[in-house]
Design a protein around this motif. Structure first.
Motif: not given
Length: 169
Positions: A65-74
């Motif tokens: 979930v964190l990886a997906a979040f940072w992919k969306r964000r960054l």
């Protein structure tokens, strides 16, 4: 082993939230991501497996979930997210405030200017995020940080018996 989903959730939500908060640094995203983790594990995870297995599965899901979040964000993929061991342990229980601590806090808050008192009430007594406090006060989040710092400094001066500079925070 957990009796049901409620028990599983209640036993794990705090450390999952703390993990998310430590990785994203703000309350609203941490709350959203914590919800995503539990929604993601709702179907595939059997609450009757061992506590260790549940926490391992939650950790792997949290990393995804964190990886997906940072992919969306960054806009780029993050391959490694370190999960610390402390994030799996329950926090120590909070000790109730002693009457003299409550009285001291009330006295210090009463001695502060209105805006300084309100910032500290929102941030520390009501647990509001920087964003929520800024919205409540009609200021920017950066200014909330300034107000909070000044209010804490003034409260410390009041506690030490100093008069301060005469400038309100």
């Amino acid at each position: 082993m957990y009796a049901d989903w409620d028990a599983l959730y209640l036993d794990n939500v705090r450390w999952v939230y703390r993990l998310m908060f430590s990785k994203v640094g703000n309350r609203s995203d941490a709350e959203d991501l914590t919800g995503e983790v539990f929604l993601a594990v709702l179907r595939p995870l059997d609450p009757t497996v061992s506590t260790h297995e549940v926490r391992g599965y939650l950790s792997k899901t949290a990393a995804s979930v964190l990886a997906a979040f940072w992919k969306r964000r960054l806009g780029r993929e993050i391959n490694t997210i370190e999960l610390n061991e402390w994030e799996h342990t329950a926090p120590p229980p909070l000790e109730p405030a002693r009457p003299e601590q409550v009285e001291l806090a009330a006295t210090l808050l009463a001695g502060l200017p209105d805006r300084a008192r309100r910032v500290l009430e929102l941030r520390f007594l009501e647990g509001a995020s920087l964003r929520e406090t800024a919205h409540e006060l009609g200021v920017t989040t950066n200014y909330v940080k300034v107000l909070q710092f000044r209010a804490l400094r003034l409260a410390a001066r009041l506690h030490d018996g100093e008069t301060g500079t005469g400038r309100p925070p």
